[in-house]
Design a protein around this motif. Sequence first.
Motif, PDB file in Angstrom:
ATOM      1  N   GLY A 165       0.791  -1.224   0.000  1.00 33.11           N
ATOM      2  CA  GLY A 165       0.000   0.000   0.000  1.00 33.11           C
ATOM      3  C   GLY A 165       0.817   1.264   0.000  1.00 33.11           C
ATOM      4  O   GLY A 165       0.270   2.356  -0.092  1.00 33.11           O
ATOM      5  N   ASP A 207      -1.151  -8.691  10.411  1.00 35.27           N
ATOM      6  CA  ASP A 207      -0.526  -7.658  11.235  1.00 35.27           C
ATOM      7  C   ASP A 207       0.812  -8.198  11.723  1.00 35.27           C
ATOM      8  O   ASP A 207       0.958  -8.642  12.861  1.00 35.27           O
ATOM      9  CB  ASP A 207      -1.434  -7.300  12.418  1.00 35.27           C
ATOM     10  CG  ASP A 207      -0.856  -6.178  13.261  1.00 35.27           C
ATOM     11  OD1 ASP A 207       0.054  -5.482  12.771  1.00 35.27           O
ATOM     12  OD2 ASP A 207      -1.301  -6.006  14.412  1.00 35.27           O
ATOM     13  N   TRP A 264      -5.515 -14.159   9.581  1.00 38.31           N
ATOM     14  CA  TRP A 264      -4.207 -14.757   9.342  1.00 38.31           C
ATOM     15  C   TRP A 264      -3.660 -15.417  10.600  1.00 38.31           C
ATOM     16  O   TRP A 264      -3.945 -14.977  11.713  1.00 38.31           O
ATOM     17  CB  TRP A 264      -3.215 -13.695   8.872  1.00 38.31           C
ATOM     18  CG  TRP A 264      -3.594 -13.048   7.575  1.00 38.31           C
ATOM     19  CD1 TRP A 264      -4.493 -12.038   7.384  1.00 38.31           C
ATOM     20  CD2 TRP A 264      -3.086 -13.377   6.277  1.00 38.31           C
ATOM     21  NE1 TRP A 264      -4.586 -11.720   6.051  1.00 38.31           N
ATOM     22  CE2 TRP A 264      -3.725 -12.512   5.351  1.00 38.31           C
ATOM     23  CE3 TRP A 264      -2.146 -14.299   5.809  1.00 38.31           C
ATOM     24  CZ2 TRP A 264      -3.456 -12.573   3.989  1.00 38.31           C
ATOM     25  CZ3 TRP A 264      -1.882 -14.352   4.461  1.00 38.31           C
ATOM     26  CH2 TRP A 264      -2.536 -13.494   3.562  1.00 38.31           C
ATOM     27  N   ALA A 308      -8.881 -12.092   5.353  1.00 34.96           N
ATOM     28  CA  ALA A 308      -8.472 -11.112   6.362  1.00 34.96           C
ATOM     29  C   ALA A 308      -8.175 -11.725   7.724  1.00 34.96           C
ATOM     30  O   ALA A 308      -7.861 -10.997   8.668  1.00 34.96           O
ATOM     31  CB  ALA A 308      -9.503 -10.000   6.510  1.00 34.96           C
ATOM     32  N   GLU A 333      -9.909  -6.843  -2.757  1.00 38.12           N
ATOM     33  CA  GLU A 333      -8.707  -6.649  -1.956  1.00 38.12           C
ATOM     34  C   GLU A 333      -8.943  -7.199  -0.557  1.00 38.12           C
ATOM     35  O   GLU A 333      -9.972  -6.941   0.066  1.00 38.12           O
ATOM     36  CB  GLU A 333      -8.324  -5.173  -1.885  1.00 38.12           C
ATOM     37  CG  GLU A 333      -6.942  -4.949  -1.287  1.00 38.12           C
ATOM     38  CD  GLU A 333      -6.417  -3.547  -1.498  1.00 38.12           C
ATOM     39  OE1 GLU A 333      -5.333  -3.245  -0.987  1.00 38.12           O
ATOM     40  OE2 GLU A 333      -7.094  -2.756  -2.179  1.00 38.12           O
ATOM     41  N   ILE A 334      -7.969  -7.988  -0.059  1.00 36.69           N
ATOM     42  CA  ILE A 334      -8.078  -8.672   1.223  1.00 36.69           C
ATOM     43  C   ILE A 334      -7.009  -8.133   2.165  1.00 36.69           C
ATOM     44  O   ILE A 334      -5.836  -8.022   1.788  1.00 36.69           O
ATOM     45  CB  ILE A 334      -7.908 -10.189   1.050  1.00 36.69           C
ATOM     46  CG1 ILE A 334      -8.924 -10.727   0.039  1.00 36.69           C
ATOM     47  CG2 ILE A 334      -8.039 -10.903   2.383  1.00 36.69           C
ATOM     48  CD1 ILE A 334      -8.641 -12.162  -0.390  1.00 36.69           C
ATOM     49  N   GLU A 335      -7.399  -7.807   3.360  1.00 33.96           N
ATOM     50  CA  GLU A 335      -6.456  -7.268   4.349  1.00 33.96           C
ATOM     51  C   GLU A 335      -5.380  -8.287   4.685  1.00 33.96           C
ATOM     52  O   GLU A 335      -5.647  -9.483   4.846  1.00 33.96           O
ATOM     53  CB  GLU A 335      -7.219  -6.881   5.614  1.00 33.96           C
ATOM     54  CG  GLU A 335      -6.367  -6.228   6.689  1.00 33.96           C
ATOM     55  CD  GLU A 335      -7.164  -5.867   7.923  1.00 33.96           C
ATOM     56  OE1 GLU A 335      -6.551  -5.506   8.944  1.00 33.96           O
ATOM     57  OE2 GLU A 335      -8.408  -5.950   7.867  1.00 33.96           O
ATOM     58  N   GLY A 336      -4.137  -7.815   4.802  1.00 35.60           N
ATOM     59  CA  GLY A 336      -3.011  -8.689   5.110  1.00 35.60           C
ATOM     60  C   GLY A 336      -2.820  -8.886   6.604  1.00 35.60           C
ATOM     61  O   GLY A 336      -3.543  -8.306   7.430  1.00 35.60           O
ATOM     62  N   ASP A 341       1.908  -1.717   5.165  1.00 35.14           N
ATOM     63  CA  ASP A 341       0.542  -1.951   4.729  1.00 35.14           C
ATOM     64  C   ASP A 341       0.549  -2.911   3.546  1.00 35.14           C
ATOM     65  O   ASP A 341       0.612  -2.497   2.394  1.00 35.14           O
ATOM     66  CB  ASP A 341      -0.114  -0.616   4.351  1.00 35.14           C
ATOM     67  CG  ASP A 341      -1.562  -0.795   3.933  1.00 35.14           C
ATOM     68  OD1 ASP A 341      -2.134  -1.855   4.253  1.00 35.14           O
ATOM     69  OD2 ASP A 341      -2.117   0.110   3.290  1.00 35.14           O
ATOM     70  N   TYR A 342       0.492  -4.212   3.830  1.00 32.41           N
ATOM     71  CA  TYR A 342       0.452  -5.222   2.784  1.00 32.41           C
ATOM     72  C   TYR A 342      -0.920  -5.880   2.745  1.00 32.41           C
ATOM     73  O   TYR A 342      -1.533  -6.129   3.775  1.00 32.41           O
ATOM     74  CB  TYR A 342       1.518  -6.295   3.021  1.00 32.41           C
ATOM     75  CG  TYR A 342       2.905  -5.840   2.643  1.00 32.41           C
ATOM     76  CD1 TYR A 342       3.405  -6.074   1.368  1.00 32.41           C
ATOM     77  CD2 TYR A 342       3.713  -5.179   3.561  1.00 32.41           C
ATOM     78  CE1 TYR A 342       4.685  -5.664   1.015  1.00 32.41           C
ATOM     79  CE2 TYR A 342       4.985  -4.757   3.214  1.00 32.41           C
ATOM     80  CZ  TYR A 342       5.467  -5.006   1.933  1.00 32.41           C
ATOM     81  OH  TYR A 342       6.725  -4.583   1.597  1.00 32.41           O
ATOM     82  N   SER A 343      -1.380  -6.150   1.528  1.00 30.16           N
ATOM     83  CA  SER A 343      -2.680  -6.787   1.361  1.00 30.16           C
ATOM     84  C   SER A 343      -2.615  -7.737   0.172  1.00 30.16           C
ATOM     85  O   SER A 343      -1.594  -7.859  -0.502  1.00 30.16           O
ATOM     86  CB  SER A 343      -3.779  -5.736   1.164  1.00 30.16           C
ATOM     87  OG  SER A 343      -3.530  -4.963  -0.009  1.00 30.16           O
TER      88      SER A 343
END
Length: 237
Positions: free
Chosen positions: A116, A141, A183, A181, A136-139, A121-123
């Motif tokens: 990002g 933390d 992980w 989302a 788009e899927i949240e990566g 900020d990786y997704s």
Amino acid sequence: MTYLLGSMDDLFFMTGVIDHMRSCALWNPITRELRPLHLPPPIINHYPVFGLGLDPLTNDYKVVFYLRKNAATIYSCSRDSWRIFKPKKPLPLFIDVKHTFGTAYLNGAYYWLLNGGSHTDYSILSFDFGSEIFEEIEGPDCHCVHSSMLGMMLLDDSIAMLNSNIDERFAYDIWVMIQPAIWNKLVTFQCFPKIKSCYDSSLILATKASRLVSYNVLTNKTRHHGFQRSCLTKHPL
């Protein structure tokens, strides 16, 4: 052609610049069939961000290529033609697409790792070949710092991310997506050689002596492949 994407049921997608123009083809090394894919003129010179997969609704092999935020194109093997369409949501810029180890097709969809722009900020960007929808899927933390996220891979039937562990030298973490989302950190391991690719839950590594070995992250076993090539640690496979 210098860029190889695949494989999908022994089918590979190849692309490169020939005579200053973007060219691509589908290649089956078993049947030795090579099918050139003639890109429409408006997209010939764009940076290649491709995905190869199977449409489970029509049993048709397809290649997706997103051009810019408001346009994408898809190739159908059965029709032998490209079709430009407008995604329902704006797409990330191609410069945000990061490295993927091995193929990134899974269960009717293709996946890309995205940065990002903040280095933390990786997704994941996915494309469903049946519905032709980008999501788009949240990566995870994982507290990434600059250059610590190394790439995305497939482990069994799961999307996974590989990043370097900032708390320990030569240590790496693998994060597996349990559901979109969500992980879970699967394993932390130490590795000195250069990581080249991923296949069947194993990382393909190049040692300092330019030899190929594989490391299975699920069984913790290492295998030497008896292959050596000079400067293997400096160039992609």
